[in-house]
Motif scaffolding. Structure first.
Motif, PDB file in Angstrom:
ATOM      1  N   ILE A   1       0.959  -0.867   0.046  1.00 13.84           N
ATOM      2  CA  ILE A   1      -0.171   0.002   0.039  1.00 13.84           C
ATOM      3  C   ILE A   1       0.778   1.169   0.121  1.00 13.84           C
ATOM      4  O   ILE A   1       0.716   2.332  -0.851  1.00 13.84           O
ATOM      5  N   PHE A   2       1.900   1.213   0.775  1.00 15.51           N
ATOM      6  CA  PHE A   2       2.822   2.318   1.067  1.00 15.51           C
ATOM      7  C   PHE A   2       3.539   2.389  -0.464  1.00 15.51           C
ATOM      8  O   PHE A   2       3.597   4.070  -0.922  1.00 15.51           O
ATOM      9  N   SER A   3       3.993   1.550  -1.004  1.00 14.99           N
ATOM     10  CA  SER A   3       4.632   1.863  -2.349  1.00 14.99           C
ATOM     11  C   SER A   3       3.859   2.337  -3.417  1.00 14.99           C
ATOM     12  O   SER A   3       3.868   3.027  -4.113  1.00 14.99           O
ATOM     13  N   MET A   4       2.395   1.793  -3.429  1.00 14.84           N
ATOM     14  CA  MET A   4       1.534   2.276  -4.381  1.00 14.84           C
ATOM     15  C   MET A   4       1.279   3.808  -4.117  1.00 14.84           C
ATOM     16  O   MET A   4       1.057   4.530  -5.185  1.00 14.84           O
ATOM     17  N   LEU A   5       1.236   4.109  -2.931  1.00 12.85           N
ATOM     18  CA  LEU A   5       0.644   5.576  -2.634  1.00 12.85           C
ATOM     19  C   LEU A   5       1.825   6.370  -3.089  1.00 12.85           C
ATOM     20  O   LEU A   5       1.702   7.469  -3.825  1.00 12.85           O
ATOM     21  N   ASN A   6       3.163   6.117  -2.561  1.00 12.92           N
ATOM     22  CA  ASN A   6       4.275   6.757  -2.714  1.00 12.92           C
ATOM     23  C   ASN A   6       4.864   6.821  -4.115  1.00 12.92           C
ATOM     24  O   ASN A   6       5.247   8.065  -4.542  1.00 12.92           O
ATOM     25  N   ASN A   7       4.864   5.872  -4.774  1.00 17.10           N
ATOM     26  CA  ASN A   7       5.103   5.869  -6.180  1.00 17.10           C
ATOM     27  C   ASN A   7       3.960   6.056  -7.190  1.00 17.10           C
ATOM     28  O   ASN A   7       4.347   6.464  -8.260  1.00 17.10           O
ATOM     29  N   ALA A   8       2.976   5.882  -7.086  1.00 17.36           N
ATOM     30  CA  ALA A   8       1.977   5.932  -8.073  1.00 17.36           C
ATOM     31  C   ALA A   8       1.043   7.046  -7.940  1.00 17.36           C
ATOM     32  O   ALA A   8       0.481   7.919  -8.773  1.00 17.36           O
ATOM     33  N   ASP A   9       0.512   7.179  -6.647  1.00 10.83           N
ATOM     34  CA  ASP A   9      -0.749   7.923  -6.363  1.00 10.83           C
ATOM     35  C   ASP A   9      -0.477   9.493  -5.862  1.00 10.83           C
ATOM     36  O   ASP A   9      -1.244  10.386  -6.119  1.00 10.83           O
ATOM     37  N   LEU A  10       0.655   9.564  -5.189  1.00  9.94           N
ATOM     38  CA  LEU A  10       1.189  10.720  -4.817  1.00  9.94           C
ATOM     39  C   LEU A  10       1.318  11.805  -5.831  1.00  9.94           C
ATOM     40  O   LEU A  10       2.320  11.482  -6.582  1.00  9.94           O
ATOM     41  N   LYS A  11       0.794  12.869  -5.862  1.00 10.84           N
ATOM     42  CA  LYS A  11       1.235  13.962  -6.970  1.00 10.84           C
ATOM     43  C   LYS A  11       1.956  15.018  -6.185  1.00 10.84           C
ATOM     44  O   LYS A  11       1.210  15.792  -5.406  1.00 10.84           O
ATOM     45  N   PHE A  12       2.864  15.508  -6.587  1.00 14.81           N
ATOM     46  CA  PHE A  12       3.682  16.920  -6.008  1.00 14.81           C
ATOM     47  C   PHE A  12       3.363  18.047  -6.919  1.00 14.81           C
ATOM     48  O   PHE A  12       3.444  17.746  -8.165  1.00 14.81           O
ATOM     49  N   PRO A  13       3.475  19.113  -6.293  1.00 12.26           N
ATOM     50  CA  PRO A  13       3.153  20.431  -7.027  1.00 12.26           C
ATOM     51  C   PRO A  13       4.300  20.851  -7.939  1.00 12.26           C
ATOM     52  O   PRO A  13       5.452  20.194  -7.849  1.00 12.26           O
ATOM     53  N   LYS A  14       4.207  21.860  -8.800  1.00 12.71           N
ATOM     54  CA  LYS A  14       5.235  22.431  -9.607  1.00 12.71           C
ATOM     55  C   LYS A  14       5.841  23.235  -8.657  1.00 12.71           C
ATOM     56  O   LYS A  14       5.357  24.144  -7.704  1.00 12.71           O
ATOM     57  N   VAL A  15       7.408  23.629  -8.679  1.00  9.04           N
ATOM     58  CA  VAL A  15       8.131  24.334  -8.219  1.00  9.04           C
ATOM     59  C   VAL A  15       8.917  25.167  -8.986  1.00  9.04           C
ATOM     60  O   VAL A  15       9.349  24.293 -10.185  1.00  9.04           O
ATOM     61  N   LYS A  16       9.563  26.222  -9.017  1.00 11.27           N
ATOM     62  CA  LYS A  16      10.387  26.898  -9.675  1.00 11.27           C
ATOM     63  C   LYS A  16      11.866  26.337  -9.638  1.00 11.27           C
ATOM     64  O   LYS A  16      12.429  26.337  -8.523  1.00 11.27           O
ATOM     65  N   ASP A  17      12.491  26.051 -10.807  1.00  9.77           N
ATOM     66  CA  ASP A  17      13.832  25.873 -10.903  1.00  9.77           C
ATOM     67  C   ASP A  17      14.693  27.066 -10.797  1.00  9.77           C
ATOM     68  O   ASP A  17      14.334  28.080 -10.647  1.00  9.77           O
ATOM     69  N   GLU A  18      16.029  26.796 -11.094  1.00  7.58           N
ATOM     70  CA  GLU A  18      17.095  27.779 -10.962  1.00  7.58           C
ATOM     71  C   GLU A  18      16.718  28.966 -12.130  1.00  7.58           C
ATOM     72  O   GLU A  18      17.472  30.027 -11.916  1.00  7.58           O
TER      73      GLU A  18
END
Length: 634
Positions: A208-225
């Protein structure tokens, strides 16, 4: 059924792979295809030069030979049933063990070859199918042989002790003794069958953790350098934390842990379920605690685990000094958690070709003696190593192989310092396997995971010592020292903090105390306060880091990174100070395989992990490196 593990490069930096390199002498010839192609051009597998690819023909000359051995295993499995109900008689047990070894060895060769061919180009359907075929046969073999231990252990203690002393079973005495040691934790046939049936349920928290962490969690956009918005991912996170732009680091850090905080109840319940599962199995199998159950298979005393934590606690002032130095070198008013991976040296780059890396590594390993160097050179000259990236090739790096042939190393080499360290790391694993296999019979050749990282990290320690002694450029020296200090920080201090977190959370649950997401966060935050000291602003966001650590679902494993690193550092110190006597002890360690318990093998070689001394020696090395950095920073 013995099965050789794939020994991968250890994770030292959060989310990054430690790299390594190997050595070649001056008359190495350049490869036909040099790596002067543009960075955006990756070769197809068919275009990789023979000299830079591994020689899998040493395992099987062709597909026909693999098919023939596959059929040999299928035929041999039909013979196994004849031993059911017969494992009381020494002659029958000996014949059964011999058949088990034969099947296991052939299965190992089939499995390793099929998967390494698959790793050359994971998109190639021929070897996708071959890998799948080997995996299915491996499961079939495991099931067919699984009756051996339970049937032997069903005998009375008197019968078992007679078997241990029987001359016909002298070669298998250690196997039988280990079975007897485990017997107290083996349940009745019916109970074992029931536990086997719920085995898949026990994997649920990790899955469950692997599926949540690798497949379902979506992170926002951040600005690069460059100010462009880029989606944050696990892979990009460390790149952002290594940015020279502090705002980039801070924004990525906050975005990462804000995402986990929004899912803290789900992840907290998942981790708590994993801890409850561990405690259930410990109670059912009559262990005093979940920690002691996890240590039992390696015959490790609980004190090894607690000594590590206690000794690192004593050394935390050194870690705090390093944080103060980081703060000074970064020229910041406050040092934050998102500054831990920020570069301390102004733009500095080391371009190291593969041939240069081999030569440097070989020079650095001269303290280990001519025999060791000859094996190293044999690996370079006889295509043990698959060197460069190609389309579809498995990423990362590892050492693998099968008994009876030389080991192999997979790299994805880049011309940089990290890749040089990857090469020496993996060749450390390879030569450990080579010497173990050459000096031990098949059944006792495979070393444990507790020992696996010692040989690889020892090579890294010798390489770093060599490079620091040779360096005359202060900027280069600071660059190298920072690289090595961060290995200590992430492999010894950080992994010990993880180990302490696991110990606390399991003990609280065993006492019947609560373990809510808020509890997990407070435990984790307080540990960060303790480990990083007053010169670090421990940002509140870091309290959610526990939620992104996959190792917590392979419980009580991370301490092995810290103990392995400490043992390797102790070996390196002895070798550099004592010379040949220490080298002889170390080579004896490499030749021991799994012929005894891990602690005993290390102790005979001069490193007693049942005491805190090796960890204290590692901390003395850390202190010396810190003093060098402080002098350069003046």
């Amino acid at each position: 059924m013995r099965f050789i593990p794939l020994v991968m490069t250890g994770v030292l930096l959060a989310g990054t792979m430690l790299s390594g390199s190997a050595a070649a002498d001056s008359h190495d010839k350049p490869s036909k295809i040099t790596r002067r192609t543009p960075m955006n051009q990756v070769l197809k597998r068919k275009d990789v030069s023979t000299e830079q690819s591994w020689k899998l023909e040493d395992l099987f000359p062709n597909q026909q030979a693999w098919d023939q051995e596959y059929q040999h295993v299928k035929d041999a499995l039909k013979k196994v049933a004849a031993f059911h109900g017969k494992l009381k008689d020494p002659a029958a047990i000996k014949q059964c063990f011999e058949l088990e070894d034969s099947i296991s060895l052939q299965m190992e060769r089939l499995y390793v070859y099929a998967n390494m061919k698959h790793h050359e180009d994971t998109a190639e359907p021929t070897y996708q199918a071959l890998s799948d075929k080997a995996k299915k046969l491996s499961v079939e073999s495991g099931e067919a042989l699984s009756f051996i231990s339970p049937e032997i252990l069903s005998l009375s203690d008197e019968q078992l002790n007679k078997l241990v002393g029987d001359p016909e079973l002298t070669f298998y005495k250690r196997t039988l003794e280990e079975m007897i040691r485990e017997k107290q934790h083996i349940l009745s046939k019916q109970e074992e069958a029931l536990l086997a049936q719920v085995g898949n349920l026990s994997q649920a928290p990790g899955t469950i953790f692997s599926m949540l962490n690798n497949a379902d969690l979506k992170f926002p956009k951040v600005k690069d350098e460059q100010g462009e918005e880029v989606e944050l991912t696990h892979g990009r996170y460390i790149q952002f934390l290594e940015s020279r732009n502090r705002d980039v680091r801070k924004n990525a850090f906050q975005a990462m842990y804000d995402t986990y905080a929004k899912n803290k109840n789900t992840i907290g319940a998942t981790l708590a379920a994993n801890i409850t599962k561990n405690i259930f199995y410990a109670k059912v199998r009559k262990y005093p605690s979940a920690l002691e159950k996890s240590l039992f298979s390696d015959n490790i005393d609980k004190e090894v685990y607690t000594n590590l934590i206690d000794t690192i606690h004593e050394s935390l002032p050194l870690m705090h000094r390093y944080m103060a130095l980081r703060k000074k070198l970064l020229k910041v008013d406050e040092l934050h958690m998102y500054d831990l991976f920020a570069p301390l040296v102004d733009e500095y780059k080391m371009d190291i070709t593969y041939d240069q890396a081999k030569a440097t590594v070989k020079d650095s390993l001269k303290p280990l003696g001519q025999n060791y160097l000859q094996i190293l050179q044999e690996g370079f000259d006889n295509r043990w190593i698959d060197v460069y990236e190609n389309e579809g090739k498995r990423n990362g790096a590892y050492s693998w192989g099968a008994f009876g042939t030389h080991p192999y190393v997979l790299l994805n080499h880049k011309d940089n310092l990290n890749s040089m360290f990857t090469l020496t790391h993996e060749m450390g694993h390879a030569i450990h396997s080579y010497l173990s296999d050459a000096n031990q019979p098949y059944r006792y050749a495979q070393y444990t995971i507790f020992l696996a990282e010692v040989a690889s990290t020892l090579n890294e320690a010798l390489l770093m010592d060599y490079m620091l002694k040779k360096s005359t450029d202060p900027k280069e020296k600071m660059y190298l020292l920072t690289y090595y200090m961060d290995q200590f920080r992430t492999t010894v201090f950080r992994q010990t903090m993880f180990a302490e977190f696991e110990k606390i959370t399991h003990e609280r649950t065993e006492k019947g105390e609560s373990l809510t997401p808020q509890d997990l966060s407070k435990i984790y935050y307080d540990l960060n306060l303790k480990y990083y000291g007053k010169d670090m602003v421990v940002d509140q966001d870091i309290e959610m880091e526990w939620a992104r650590i996959p190792h917590f679902y392979n419980s009580f494993y991370v301490y092995k990174y810290a103990t392995g690193f400490s043992a390797a550092t102790s070996f390196a110190k002895q070798i550099l100070e004592e010379g040949q006597p220490a080298v002889d002890r170390y080579l004896g360690f490499l030749k021991s395989g799994g012929s005894d318990y891990s602690i005993n093998i290390l102790k005979r070689a001069g490193v007693d992990m049942s005491s805190p001394e090796p960890i204290k020696q590692a901390m003395e090395v850390f202190k010396g490196l810190l003093q060098q950095m402080e002098q350069l920073a003046q």
